[in-house]
Design a protein around this motif. Structure first.
Motif, PDB file in Angstrom:
ATOM      1  N   SER A  22       0.843  -1.191   0.000  1.00 30.06           N
ATOM      2  CA  SER A  22       0.000   0.000   0.000  1.00 30.06           C
ATOM      3  C   SER A  22       0.877   1.239   0.000  1.00 30.06           C
ATOM      4  N   PRO A  37      -8.951   0.793  -1.485  1.00 30.05           N
ATOM      5  CA  PRO A  37      -7.591   0.625  -0.982  1.00 30.05           C
ATOM      6  C   PRO A  37      -6.572   1.159  -1.989  1.00 30.05           C
ATOM      7  N   SER A  38      -5.438   1.610  -1.476  1.00 33.73           N
ATOM      8  CA  SER A  38      -4.411   2.182  -2.355  1.00 33.73           C
ATOM      9  C   SER A  38      -3.279   1.175  -2.568  1.00 33.73           C
ATOM     10  N   TRP A  39      -3.633  -0.020  -3.072  1.00 36.38           N
ATOM     11  CA  TRP A  39      -2.622  -1.047  -3.343  1.00 36.38           C
ATOM     12  C   TRP A  39      -1.849  -0.696  -4.607  1.00 36.38           C
TER      13      TRP A  39
END
Length: 199
Positions: free
Chosen positions: A67, A141-143
């Motif tokens: 992340s 989510p900031s994957w």
């Protein structure tokens, strides 16, 4: 004159009707022999018309991502949920266009049974944070995949690509290109997949 009138005799008219009738019956028989559409195929309409169901889907690969805060995630961490994995990048206009609808989908359906997972192929993690902040993306989510391993392991033909997995990690379907993920057909698809996986 007699030749023309002989072409339009009652016998010829009956023969023509019989031929048309046989063609119609043949069409009905062929249509009834076709494989009925699955639930997913019936839901592949409007913005989801490019949704494809693979005959022999590949197993979910063992992939890890990080992340923007350096947390590590594996796709297998989401087993037990239906997941929608979206591969995207900030430099990809169709990806950018569909991101708000993915955010809405997560806000409406995300939870114990379902999750939207976005994985960016941007060069720098900071680009994801900037994009999310600027565009009000607050549920996703900031994957990030800086290695681009996702391309080969998920067999991505391009961006954006969305892959949907069931609770056991089996690929259900995929869609190449942009879609309206908060449309009625997309919400119905998620409801169908959750209900199907509960059985």
């Amino acid at each position: 004159m007699s030749t023309v009138s002989s072409l339009f005799t009652l016998g010829n008219a009956i023969r023509a009707l019989l031929i048309i009738g046989l063609i119609a019956v043949f069409g009905v028989v062929v249509q009834s022999c076709q494989k009925p559409k699955s639930g997913l195929e019936r839901l592949s309409v409007a913005s989801l018309s490019k949704l494809t169901v693979l005959e022999t889907p590949p197993p979910q690969p063992d992939i890890s991502f990080s992340s923007t805060t350096d947390e590590v995630m594996h796709l297998s961490d989401y087993r037990g949920k239906v997941i929608l994995v979206n591969a995207w990048a900030t430099w990809c206009p169709p990806c950018v266009a569909e991101m708000p609808s993915l955010n809405n989908l997560q806000n409406q359906k995300g939870g114990e049974d379902f999750e939207v997972i976005t994985i960016s192929l941007d060069n720098k993690k900071e680009e994801i944070t900037e994009f999310f902040d600027k565009n009000g993306i607050d549920a996703l989510p900031s994957w990030h995949d800086g290695t681009y391993q996702i391309n080969g392991l998920l067999q991505l033909p391009g961006l954006p690509t969305t892959v949907i997995y069931d609770r056991s990690g089996r690929e259900i379907a995929r869609l190449l290109g942009e879609a309206e993920w908060d449309s009625p057909e997309a919400l119905a698809l998620v409801d169908y997949l959750i209900a199907r996986s509960n059985n």
